[in-house]
Design a protein around this motif. Sequence first.
Motif, PDB file in Angstrom:
ATOM      1  N   PRO A 282       6.093   8.012  -9.245  1.00  0.00           N
ATOM      2  CA  PRO A 282       7.567   8.891 -10.416  1.00  0.00           C
ATOM      3  C   PRO A 282       7.486   7.648 -11.844  1.00  0.00           C
ATOM      4  CG  PRO A 282       7.086   6.248  -8.619  1.00  0.00           C
ATOM      5  CD  PRO A 282       5.838   6.992  -8.706  1.00  0.00           C
ATOM      6  N   TYR A 283       8.174   8.038 -12.374  1.00  0.00           N
ATOM      7  CA  TYR A 283       8.040   7.261 -13.465  1.00  0.00           C
ATOM      8  C   TYR A 283       8.630   6.203 -13.681  1.00  0.00           C
ATOM      9  CZ  TYR A 283      10.276   5.819 -18.370  1.00  0.00           C
ATOM     10  OH  TYR A 283      10.138   5.424 -19.520  1.00  0.00           O
ATOM     11  N   LEU A 284       7.384   5.358 -14.336  1.00  0.00           N
ATOM     12  CA  LEU A 284       7.546   3.970 -14.041  1.00  0.00           C
ATOM     13  C   LEU A 284       8.157   3.225 -15.272  1.00  0.00           C
ATOM     14  CD1 LEU A 284       3.765   3.594 -12.965  1.00  0.00           C
ATOM     15  CD2 LEU A 284       5.211   3.631 -11.722  1.00  0.00           C
ATOM     16  N   ASP A 285       8.952   2.734 -15.252  1.00  0.00           N
ATOM     17  CA  ASP A 285       9.710   2.274 -16.235  1.00  0.00           C
ATOM     18  C   ASP A 285       9.493   0.636 -16.638  1.00  0.00           C
ATOM     19  OD1 ASP A 285      12.674   0.148 -16.511  1.00  0.00           O
ATOM     20  OD2 ASP A 285      12.662   1.967 -18.076  1.00  0.00           O
ATOM     21  N   PRO A 286       8.564   0.507 -18.508  1.00  0.00           N
ATOM     22  CA  PRO A 286       7.695  -0.438 -17.672  1.00  0.00           C
ATOM     23  C   PRO A 286       8.873  -1.977 -17.526  1.00  0.00           C
ATOM     24  CG  PRO A 286       8.245   1.105 -19.820  1.00  0.00           C
ATOM     25  CD  PRO A 286       8.531   1.736 -18.991  1.00  0.00           C
ATOM     26  N   ASP A 287       9.952  -2.454 -17.937  1.00  0.00           N
ATOM     27  CA  ASP A 287      10.527  -3.440 -18.117  1.00  0.00           C
ATOM     28  C   ASP A 287      10.445  -3.506 -16.000  1.00  0.00           C
ATOM     29  OD1 ASP A 287      11.590  -3.618 -20.104  1.00  0.00           O
ATOM     30  OD2 ASP A 287      12.749  -1.857 -20.405  1.00  0.00           O
ATOM     31  N   ALA A 288      10.506  -2.805 -15.214  1.00  0.00           N
ATOM     32  CA  ALA A 288      10.812  -2.765 -13.605  1.00  0.00           C
ATOM     33  C   ALA A 288       9.098  -2.917 -13.656  1.00  0.00           C
ATOM     34  CB  ALA A 288      12.031  -1.606 -13.108  1.00  0.00           C
ATOM     35  N   ALA A 289       8.689  -1.790 -13.402  1.00  0.00           N
ATOM     36  CA  ALA A 289       7.515  -1.642 -12.878  1.00  0.00           C
ATOM     37  C   ALA A 289       6.515  -3.093 -12.730  1.00  0.00           C
ATOM     38  CB  ALA A 289       6.701  -0.696 -13.588  1.00  0.00           C
ATOM     39  N   ARG A 290       6.295  -3.529 -14.642  1.00  0.00           N
ATOM     40  CA  ARG A 290       6.007  -4.844 -15.114  1.00  0.00           C
ATOM     41  C   ARG A 290       5.873  -5.907 -13.953  1.00  0.00           C
ATOM     42  NH1 ARG A 290       8.519  -7.950 -19.665  1.00  0.00           N
ATOM     43  NH2 ARG A 290       6.611  -8.019 -20.141  1.00  0.00           N
ATOM     44  N   VAL A 291       7.056  -6.209 -13.405  1.00  0.00           N
ATOM     45  CA  VAL A 291       7.309  -7.294 -12.813  1.00  0.00           C
ATOM     46  C   VAL A 291       6.687  -6.660 -11.299  1.00  0.00           C
ATOM     47  CG1 VAL A 291       8.960  -8.423 -11.296  1.00  0.00           C
ATOM     48  CG2 VAL A 291       8.961  -8.203 -13.866  1.00  0.00           C
ATOM     49  N   SER A 292       7.239  -5.521 -10.368  1.00  0.00           N
ATOM     50  CA  SER A 292       6.694  -5.226  -9.481  1.00  0.00           C
ATOM     51  C   SER A 292       5.192  -5.127  -8.831  1.00  0.00           C
ATOM     52  CB  SER A 292       6.985  -3.662  -8.961  1.00  0.00           C
ATOM     53  OG  SER A 292       7.239  -2.759  -9.448  1.00  0.00           O
ATOM     54  N   LEU A 293       4.407  -4.625 -10.019  1.00  0.00           N
ATOM     55  CA  LEU A 293       2.873  -3.860  -9.924  1.00  0.00           C
ATOM     56  C   LEU A 293       1.819  -5.159  -9.809  1.00  0.00           C
ATOM     57  CD1 LEU A 293       2.834  -0.805 -11.984  1.00  0.00           C
ATOM     58  CD2 LEU A 293       1.974  -0.539  -9.740  1.00  0.00           C
ATOM     59  N   PRO A 294       2.783  -6.293 -10.408  1.00  0.00           N
ATOM     60  CA  PRO A 294       1.166  -7.259 -10.198  1.00  0.00           C
ATOM     61  C   PRO A 294       1.121  -7.550  -8.632  1.00  0.00           C
ATOM     62  CG  PRO A 294       2.615  -7.740 -12.122  1.00  0.00           C
ATOM     63  CD  PRO A 294       3.175  -6.577 -11.393  1.00  0.00           C
ATOM     64  N   GLY A 295       2.124  -8.114  -8.116  1.00  0.00           N
ATOM     65  CA  GLY A 295       2.387  -8.293  -6.811  1.00  0.00           C
ATOM     66  C   GLY A 295       1.616  -7.491  -5.773  1.00  0.00           C
ATOM     67  N   LEU A 296       1.710  -6.153  -6.084  1.00  0.00           N
ATOM     68  CA  LEU A 296       0.780  -5.171  -5.880  1.00  0.00           C
ATOM     69  C   LEU A 296      -0.269  -4.988  -5.264  1.00  0.00           C
ATOM     70  CD1 LEU A 296       3.336  -2.019  -5.838  1.00  0.00           C
ATOM     71  CD2 LEU A 296       3.184  -3.196  -3.842  1.00  0.00           C
ATOM     72  N   LEU A 297      -0.644  -5.101  -7.018  1.00  0.00           N
ATOM     73  CA  LEU A 297      -2.223  -5.294  -7.326  1.00  0.00           C
ATOM     74  C   LEU A 297      -2.783  -7.037  -6.726  1.00  0.00           C
ATOM     75  CD1 LEU A 297      -1.539  -4.713 -10.918  1.00  0.00           C
ATOM     76  CD2 LEU A 297      -2.729  -3.183  -9.241  1.00  0.00           C
ATOM     77  N   ALA A 298      -2.048  -7.705  -6.836  1.00  0.00           N
ATOM     78  CA  ALA A 298      -2.626  -8.788  -6.228  1.00  0.00           C
ATOM     79  C   ALA A 298      -3.307  -8.575  -4.842  1.00  0.00           C
ATOM     80  CB  ALA A 298      -2.593 -10.100  -6.336  1.00  0.00           C
ATOM     81  N   GLU A 299      -1.937  -8.307  -4.007  1.00  0.00           N
ATOM     82  CA  GLU A 299      -2.127  -8.432  -2.498  1.00  0.00           C
ATOM     83  C   GLU A 299      -3.025  -7.691  -2.185  1.00  0.00           C
ATOM     84  OE1 GLU A 299       0.846  -5.956   1.001  1.00  0.00           O
ATOM     85  OE2 GLU A 299       1.651  -6.976  -1.065  1.00  0.00           O
ATOM     86  N   ARG A 300      -2.862  -5.845  -2.835  1.00  0.00           N
ATOM     87  CA  ARG A 300      -4.024  -4.267  -1.661  1.00  0.00           C
ATOM     88  C   ARG A 300      -5.186  -4.681  -2.757  1.00  0.00           C
ATOM     89  NH1 ARG A 300       0.924  -0.040  -2.339  1.00  0.00           N
ATOM     90  NH2 ARG A 300       2.498  -0.921  -0.601  1.00  0.00           N
ATOM     91  N   ILE A 301      -5.344  -5.145  -3.637  1.00  0.00           N
ATOM     92  CA  ILE A 301      -6.889  -4.805  -4.586  1.00  0.00           C
ATOM     93  C   ILE A 301      -7.720  -5.756  -5.125  1.00  0.00           C
ATOM     94  CG2 ILE A 301      -7.178  -2.163  -5.051  1.00  0.00           C
ATOM     95  CD1 ILE A 301      -6.290  -3.584  -7.786  1.00  0.00           C
ATOM     96  N   GLY A 302      -6.825  -7.267  -4.986  1.00  0.00           N
ATOM     97  CA  GLY A 302      -7.145  -8.615  -5.117  1.00  0.00           C
ATOM     98  C   GLY A 302      -7.302  -8.792  -6.336  1.00  0.00           C
ATOM     99  N   GLU A 303      -6.897  -8.491  -7.489  1.00  0.00           N
ATOM    100  CA  GLU A 303      -6.171  -8.908  -8.767  1.00  0.00           C
ATOM    101  C   GLU A 303      -5.746  -9.833  -9.148  1.00  0.00           C
ATOM    102  OE1 GLU A 303      -4.815  -5.989 -12.074  1.00  0.00           O
ATOM    103  OE2 GLU A 303      -6.345  -4.861 -11.151  1.00  0.00           O
ATOM    104  N   PRO A 304      -6.367 -10.929  -9.762  1.00  0.00           N
ATOM    105  CA  PRO A 304      -5.755 -12.405  -9.535  1.00  0.00           C
ATOM    106  C   PRO A 304      -4.410 -12.394 -10.367  1.00  0.00           C
ATOM    107  CG  PRO A 304      -7.676 -11.912 -11.471  1.00  0.00           C
ATOM    108  CD  PRO A 304      -7.348 -10.409 -10.015  1.00  0.00           C
ATOM    109  N   ALA A 305      -3.824 -13.055  -9.345  1.00  0.00           N
ATOM    110  CA  ALA A 305      -2.062 -12.959  -9.821  1.00  0.00           C
ATOM    111  C   ALA A 305      -2.357 -14.693 -10.085  1.00  0.00           C
ATOM    112  CB  ALA A 305      -1.394 -13.066  -8.725  1.00  0.00           C
TER     113      ALA A 305
END
Length: 417
Positions: free
Chosen positions: A130-153
């Motif tokens: 979907p359209y990714l609003d930076p103000d919202a997505a920059r908050v929600s994505l780090p947790g998903l990246l850490a949980e699903r692909i192991g990016e360091p949080a």
Amino acid sequence: MRILHTSDWHLGRTFHGRVLDDAQATFAEHLIELVEAEHVDAVVISGDVYDRAIPPAAAVSLLDDTLCRLADRTRVVLTSGNHDSAQRLGFAADLLREGLDLRVRVADVDRPVIIPDAAGGPGLYVYALPYLDPDAARVSLPGLLAERIGEPADGHALLPRSHEAVVSGALRLVAHDLASRRANDQAKVPALVLAHAFVVGGQASPESERDIRVGGIDSVPAGVFTTLGGSPLAAASGGLDYVALGHLHRPQELHAPASPRLVYSGSPLPFSFPEADTAKSSVLLELDTSGVTRLERIPTPTPYRPITLRGTLEELLAPANAAHATDWVRVELTGPMPSGTMARLKDRFSNLLAFSHARPEREQRETIIISRTSDPVEVADRFLAEMLGDDPSPAQHAIMSAAYDAVRSRTNSKEER
């Protein structure tokens, strides 16, 4: 797999005050007929189905009817754009009928809609961003990246405040899922991504799209779709085959080294006068294990024709412009603007929707010096000549003189009391 790509319907939009409901209903009928005629396996809609977050009732009714009829005939995958309210558009998405997928949540970007092939196996992976609003997505994505692909949080670290950062983050999630699926597939299954964004190199349409600039950064480099956001799994995943883009209203394809096909379907209707010369279309494509094997633009019907006419009044009213009598017209008048100009233009062009007057440039502007002894009517005449580019007509002079006499008579009457 045969896929139909469209976007930017902007249901509920008006064109200089003209409601577009009938024209958009005509496009919906065309789309349904096209799906049937071409035996389309899926329709993908890359955002901005509505023109605003709270659409009018007629727009909601048209979308409901169109999606239901499409879902009776094929699979439909729809995602939200910057004009849509993701929450309203995605209401009850989990309860929708079979064959209709509304993807509006960031958490679902790496969970593809799988379009089955003739044998019932996976024929196409469709990842919907979907359209990714930076103000919202920059908050929600780090947790998903850490949980699903192991990016360091890093504690509560956020992604940079840009479209490039949040789209790249979403694509890294896609890369991880795609690599996992293709590792288990007996044959390569093509992959398609829907994305609503301004990709670098894209050409906007003047007066048509809404600015999505955030923090001064509004674009996404084309290379992020090649590297899947810089993912280390980009090569192992096999990469994307097609990116169905939305947001820009001009149909176009972007080219970048080793990139997938990056295509804007464009809007199905012109929403501004500068778009008049742009052919509107939907994209019909075919994919197999080798990628995109065919891409064709299918023209969409436009029940109205916007046109800009520029010239003097005599040129605009010339017989050559009689062919535009019923078009949706914007007039740019040059030269003098005599009395009755607007009435004459509206009589010739029944759908005159916009007007501007470019006053003739004078070699030297007249300086009007006003003193207590100046004749107000003469000053008004000289002002009209300066603004209209021609001396006032006898009728205009008479109106100004009569107005002045009426005011002067009323003032004298009050003083005598």
